[in-house]
Every structure is written in C-alpha cells, then in structure tokens.
Design an enzyme around this catalytic site. Structure first.
Site, PDB file in Angstrom:
ATOM      1  N   SER A   1      19.470 -31.388 -38.529  1.00  0.00           N
ATOM      2  CA  SER A   1      20.079 -31.520 -39.865  1.00  0.00           C
ATOM      3  C   SER A   1      21.406 -30.776 -39.884  1.00  0.00           C
ATOM      4  CB  SER A   1      19.170 -30.897 -40.925  1.00  0.00           C
ATOM      5  OG  SER A   1      19.209 -29.487 -40.857  1.00  0.00           O
ATOM      6  N   ASP A   2      22.305 -31.196 -40.753  1.00  0.00           N
ATOM      7  CA  ASP A   2      23.440 -30.318 -41.017  1.00  0.00           C
ATOM      8  C   ASP A   2      22.874 -29.138 -41.817  1.00  0.00           C
ATOM      9  OD1 ASP A   2      25.849 -29.096 -41.226  1.00  0.00           O
ATOM     10  OD2 ASP A   2      26.953 -30.854 -41.929  1.00  0.00           O
ATOM     11  N   TRP A   3      23.621 -28.065 -41.844  1.00  0.00           N
ATOM     12  CA  TRP A   3      23.083 -26.804 -42.388  1.00  0.00           C
ATOM     13  C   TRP A   3      22.825 -26.919 -43.893  1.00  0.00           C
ATOM     14  CZ3 TRP A   3      23.126 -27.085 -37.630  1.00  0.00           C
ATOM     15  CH2 TRP A   3      22.884 -26.021 -36.777  1.00  0.00           C
ATOM     16  N   GLY A   4      21.562 -26.963 -44.240  1.00  0.00           N
ATOM     17  CA  GLY A   4      21.220 -27.115 -45.653  1.00  0.00           C
ATOM     18  C   GLY A   4      21.229 -28.566 -46.091  1.00  0.00           C
ATOM     19  N   GLY A   5      21.206 -29.491 -45.126  1.00  0.00           N
ATOM     20  CA  GLY A   5      21.299 -30.912 -45.468  1.00  0.00           C
ATOM     21  C   GLY A   5      19.952 -31.578 -45.719  1.00  0.00           C
TER      22      GLY A   5
END
Ligand code: BGC
Length: 735
Positions: free
Chosen positions: A261-265
């Site tokens: 995932s992208d960070w916090g995605g």
C-alpha cells in the site's frame, strides 16, 4: 563455509548439512520450495505479522525461524535518511548521507536506457549498503498536467518512453537483491485530492496511456513489488482495487511480487484482504489511532484481519497467497544467495549521477550559438536567480534527501571558471524557505519580507555591466511547486521571475536562461531570450553539470520527455476542463490524447515539443528506406536512416520513430512514439540506424473486444529529431 560444514558432517557420519537444514534456509534451493517450506512452519499470528508494518518503514520477519525483517526506503532519487521508528522525522544518524541522483524526469530526458540501468544499479547499491531491501521507486505515472506536483518523480508523458526507461532501472536495482517497488499504481496523475479523487477513464486510455509503463515494469522488468496509489478508480481505493490489483496486475500480468500500500492508503480490511493488497504500510492508519501505543496492531491487515481469520470470516488459504508473496520477496532479497554488500556515497555513484545529468539536460533554444559561453574570453559573468544557490535535494515530499553533498549551480560555475572570470551573484528574486520533511521540530518557514522590485532592480543594474548573464531560476521543492501533497497553481513561473527575466534580457541581450524544474513552465519572454536550458533537478553533482554544459565541456543531448505548452489550455486535461475534478470525481475526457497526442489532434503548436532538444553540433538526416513496404501481422519490417554529424564537435542525437495510422475504425493519435535510439557521432561521422516495426507498434486497444488490434491498412513511419521536427516519412501497409 557451507561446503566445509557439509564435509565435517559427512566425516562425522552425519548426513549432509544441506539435507539437514530446513529447505527455506538453503540458499541453493529454488525460491518456491523455500517459500512453501517456510509457509508451512508459520503460525497464523506470524503470517499476519509479516504483512503489515512494524515501524514507519519496516515490517517484521519471523524471528523464531530466523527470517529477517523487510526495510523499505524512498526512493526514487536516493536513499532517504533514517527516520525515527514511529515518525517521519530524521533519526539524526551521522552515516546516512546519500548520493542524490538526478530526478526521474532528468533520467527520462536522457532517452538512454543504458543510463537507466546505471541509475538503477547505483541506487540499488546504495540501498543494499544501507540494508534496505525494498526501494520505493521508480515512479511511472504519466504526465497528464504540468501542474502535478510530483511530475519530477516520473518519466514523462509518453507510455513508450516511460516503459522503455523503467525496465533497465528495475533490472539495475534488483541486480543488488533489492526490490524495486514501482509506484503509484495507478492513475495518480495529480496531487490535488490525491487521497480520494475517483478517476473515470475509458478502458482504452487506461490500457494505451496509463498502464504500459507498469506492465513493462512487471513483465519485462520483473519488478518484485508495486505500490498502490492513494486515489480511487471505479470508486475503490487503488490500494485495494479489484480491477487493478487482482484482475489486471495479478491475473492478466501474472505479477508474482508484493502489492504494497502507499503509506496510509488502506481504508478497509475486507476490501484490502480481498482486492489484492499484500502488505500494509502507513502513517497512523486512518488517523484515528494517532499516538496509541503500537498502533501497528490496529492496521487494517493486523488485528482486524487476525480476528476475521480466527472467526473464520476470512480464509487462511487467501492469507497464504499474501504470505507467499512476502516470503518470495525476502528470499529474493535479504535471504538470497550471494548477497552483496553494496556501497554508499561513493565517488562512482556521484559520477554515475553526473553522467546521467549531463545527458539529461535539454538545450531548448540557442540563437546565434550564444552557448556555450567561451570562458577564456568572457571576463565578467553575472549569475542571477535563487536557484543558483538553493538546495534542491531537500524538500519535495517523500523524495527529499540528506545528500552527502550538493554542488549548487553557482558553486559549479565558480569551480569551472576558476580565476578565468569574475563571477558575481545577485538573487534577483527570492522564495520562502522550504520546510524539510525529515528534520524534527522543523520550524514553519519564516515568511520572509521580500521586495521583488528591489531585488529585480539590483539584478538589472548588475546585468548592464556584465559580459554575460546567466539566470538560474524555475521552480523549487517548496509546497505548491514541484512537491508532493499538492499541485502548482499555474503554469507561470513563481516569485515574479517573468518580469525579472524580461528586464534582464532588455538590460543585457547576452542573457542565458536556465530553468530548474520537473515540470513545464510558461515562457512569455521566449521570443526575447536567445538561449534557454531545461536543467531539471540533478542531485549531488547538479552545479558541476550545469557548468559543464554552459561552458561547453559537455555537448547537450537531452530531449524533452514531455511537452511544454504555451498555455495551460493547450493541454488536454485543462482544455477539456477536467482538471482537478470536483473534489470527489474526475473524468479524463482527454482520453488517449495526452501530451503531444492532444496538441497534434488540435493542431496546436507547443512552446517546446515532446522529444525536442538541441545540440552544439548539427545532424543531417539522410533518406529513409524500408526493406519491404507490406507486412502481415506475423511479420516485421525494418526502416533505416543514415544520420550524420555535420557540425564542428562530437555529439549525440536521439532519433525518434513515430507511427501514424492513416485510417482506422477508432480515432487514433496523429502519431505515436514507437522507437528511439540515441546515437553518438564524431565530427563528420555518419551511421545508419535501423528500427524494427512489428505489429505491437501498430495496435490500438479496442474497448469493445478488450483486445489489442492491429488493423490492416496503410501506415507511415515518421522519423524525426522531435515530435514536430519530422525529417522523413515512409509508407507501408499491414495486410
Ligand atoms: C508517498 C510514497 C512514498 C511513501 C513513503 C507516500 O506519501 O506517496 O511515494 O514512497 O509516502 O514515504
């Protein structure tokens, strides 16, 4: 060592080490066997643990089995400084200052795949030395609007160029047993509203424009990881998107790596479980758990997933697929045989960055051969512009670096000039300071009181007395410029630079304009200025590179990887009124007509065209020939063209092949890039270049059939020095 132990064991009458040791620990065993062996030894808790973060940039291994952690690092221009366990802020290590490589726009502007491999190999060595087994890059989102704050981290507007350049980068990185994590999959073409904007787009544009670079990264580059993007597509976040991750990436492309995932995605446990996500990284999940102790337990793929598994609402078999992928990543990287040590901050890496930058700089305009400046006959040089002194490796968001050193343009010019010329500097304009992301307790930049007029007048007065003026401006890495998290507000240069440039050129016609940016900018003064260079963000050696081009030690050979439009309305995303969407949704009405494809269709002249770039020498294109002018879909034809260096110094030219479909059932772009070669020629030297055209160069994606179609009929191969400087056209037929 293993051999000695094996020998010892057999002398002692104990069967061989390799037979005794678990398969997953045997570096010579096939990766898939190691994966299966490790998997069946793991508990449910251990399985869930390895698929989400344990700190800002790491995830746990399986300590009980001796399986090591994963450590990630941004990416894509250098290895980021160490940050605190739970924070974005720097950990203040003293041995983490990296070589900053040129931005990916600069790499794309080299049009030289072998430099892409050098880039990947070098940055991969830096990652390996720092014990990072996943590099968060490269980025290959297509340049759709010049306002996108992250264009500098990507490879331009053309899918063929980006696809060709990304593959060797990945190979180079991964040759160090470091995974490339290609990002941001997909349709993350603007920063504004990036965490939720829902993109609506035709299947055709998705396949023809926005996916090819990712597809090449997976299928040819064999990337071991890919990062989902923040935005939404088909109303689902792209980090857990059924269509993108499951249907396309994993089923259609057979991706066997890890979808990160992208960070916090990540936003939903069930969607994340079912829709193809393998690993969750983040900040503080969705922001709700900020400051809670071991917040990582609360991640969507942590306890919530474990609970579903325990209550049998989620299946372990499904989980096993994710775990297999993470184990595969570990066996390909940290537990691979013959793991290397890497190297960090080395002169070789600085030299690699320099070489890439030298080939990436683009000479946009050079009337009356104002450039290069003859340093032996120019006594008083005035350097104007904040970008001559501003650190550009810092700022811009997650790609911000703690560089071992960064030569500013002013330093580079002074070093090169030595005592041959007097170099005077005035800023001429100023911007507010950047707030470095990695520095703990970084103050909000003080809003300096800037009097643009006073600064401008000072520069103009100084320009009157100089033999040559070098203006170094453009954008920077401040918020709202070339910076993650938001987009630019307009195409214009910020900080009243346009007025300054216009006045400088009036005061001294021998003014060279150097733009440092990762994006196109408007140039209302273009007709008054004789010489313009696009110099990109070039990292550690930036200033030396600029000096070597200005003073002619290096003959520029870069070509633009994206169009410079005259006005924003000349760009498809803006003309169609789509950008930036209504805050929730955005439809890409420009469809397949991105970049030069739009300008061609609308018959608009660019400020500077895709593929444009001049040299200090001249090239002559001879007559193009074709080996046959008819082909079937199973055949290929070759087009050849002689190119000669007709100038007075050696140099390199990027020869570009575009295909034009003369008649088709679906509307097609006037032409599309389908080949290019960079050729180095001595003075007077001529070489014949050959391009092979097969059916892949002729196809379009048909939505109704979900297939690539090469439609029989008449085509033309256009060969040129830029997308609008076409030298030769050759007709052929597909039957
Ligand atoms: C960016 C990614 C980056 C990640 C980790 C995110 O905000 O979008 O590109 O790799 O942060 O720093």
């Amino acid at each position: 060592m293993k051999k000695i132990i094996t020998l010892l064991f057999s002398v002692m009458g104990i069967s061989a080490f390799s037979q005794q040791a678990p398969i997953y620990l045997n570096p010579d065993a096939p990766v898939e066997d190691r994966v299966e062996d490790a998997l069946q030894r793991m508990t449910l808790e251990e399985k869930v643990a390895i698929i989400h973060a344990q700190s800002k940039f790491s995830s746990p291994g399986v300590p009980r089995l001796g399986i090591p952690e994963n450590w990630m690092s941004d990416g894509p221009h250098g290895i980021r400084a160490e940050v605190l366990w739970d924070e974005w802020y720097g950990a203040n290590w003293t041995n983490d200052s990296c070589i900053a490589f040129p931005a990916l726009t600069a790499l794309a502007a080299t049009w030289n795949p072998s430099l892409s491999e050098l880039y990947g190999k070098s940055i991969g060595e830096e990652a390996r030395y720092r014990n990072k087994n996943v590099l968060l890059g490269p980025g290959v989102n297509i340049y759709r609007t010049p306002l996108n704050g992250r264009n500098f981290e990507y490879m331009g507007e053309d899918p063929f160029l980006a696809a060709t350049m990304v593959v060797p980068y990945i190979r180079g990185v991964q040759s160090n047993n470091v995974a490339a994590c290609v990002k941001h999959f997909a349709l993350n073409n603007q920063e504004k509203y990036r965490d939720h904007i829902n993109v609506t787009i035709s299947e055709r544009a998705l396949h023809e424009i926005y996916l090819p670079a990712f597809k090449a990264a997976v299928q040819q580059g064999k990337a071991w990881a890919i990062m989902g993007s923040y935005n939404r597509y088909k109303q689902q976040h792209c980090c857990h998107n059924q269509y993108l991750l499951n249907d396309i990436l994993k089923k259609e492309w057979n991706f066997d790596g890890v979808a990160v995932s992208d960070w916090g995605g990540v936003h939903d446990t069930k969607e994340a479980i079912n829709n193809g996500l393998d690993m969750e990284f983040g900040t503080w999940t969705n922001g709700l758990n900020f400051g809670k102790s071991n917040v990582y337990d609360e991640y969507f793929l942590a306890k919530p997933y474990l609970n579903l598994l325990k209550s049998r609402e989620a299946s372990e078999e499904h989980l096993n697929d994710k775990v297999r992928r993470v184990l595969r990543l570990i066996f390909r990287t940290n537990m691979s045989p013959n793991i290397k040590y890497g190297s960090f901050g080395s002169p070789e890496h600085a030299a690699a960055g320099r070489k890439i930058a030298e080939e990436g700089i683009v000479l946009l305009k050079n009337d009356n051969n104002l450039l290069p400046i003859d340093i032996d006959n120019t006594k008083k040089i005035l350097v104007v512009g904040e970008n001559a002194v501003k650190a550009m490796t810092v700022g811009g968001g997650s790609s911000s670096l703690k560089a071992k050193y960064e030569i500013s343009p002013l330093q580079g010019i002074r070093l090169r000039a030595g005592d041959k010329a007097e170099i005077k500097y005035v800023s001429g304009y100023e911007s507010p300071a950047v707030k470095p992301q990695d520095v703990k307790d970084a103050q909000e930049p003080q809003q300096k009181k800037i009097n643009a007029e006073v600064l401008r007048n000072e520069a103009v007065e100084a320009a009157k007395n100089a033999d040559a003026v070098i203006f170094i401006g453009g954008l920077n890495k401040n918020n709202g410029q070339d910076c993650e998290g938001d987009d630019r507000n307009s195409l214009e240069l910020p900080y009243e630079q346009d007025a300054l440039i216009a006045d400088l050129v009036k005061a001294n016609p021998e003014t060279v304009i150097i733009i440092i940016s990762g994006n196109a900018v408007a140039m209302p003064w273009v007709n008054q200025t004789p010489a313009i260079i696009e110099a990109w963000y070039n990292g550690t050696e930036a200033g030396n590179v600029i000096a070597s081009v200005i003073f002619g030690d290096v003959n520029p050979s870069g070509k633009l990887p994206f169009t410079f439009p005259v006005r924003l309305q000349d760009n498809g995303a803006h003309a169609a009124g789509d950008y930036p969407g209504d805050g929730e949704n955005e439809t890409y009405h420009d469809d397949i007509f991105v970049g030069y494809r739009w300008l061609d269709k609308e018959n608009i002249s660019p400020l500077f065209a895709f593929g444009h770039g001049l040299s200090y020498t001249t090239f002559h294109y001879g007559k193009a020939t074709v080996d046959k002018n008819k082909m079937t879909a199973d055949e290929q034809i070759t087009v050849s063209i002689p190119v000669k260096n007709t100038g007075i110094r050696e140099g390199a030219e990027v020869v570009q092949l575009y295909i034009s479909d003369k008649k088709s059932s679906l509307p097609r772009p006037v032409k599309e890039l389908k080949g290019f070669q960079k050729i180095f020629l001595q003075v007077g030297e001529e070489q014949t270049l050959t391009f092979t055209i097969d059916k892949n160069a002729l196809t379009y994606y048909d939505d109704t059939e979900s297939a690539w179609i090469a439609e029989p009929g008449e085509f033309e191969a256009w060969i040129g020095s830029s997308s609008i400087d076409i030298k030769e056209k050759i007709k052929f037929e597909l039957y």
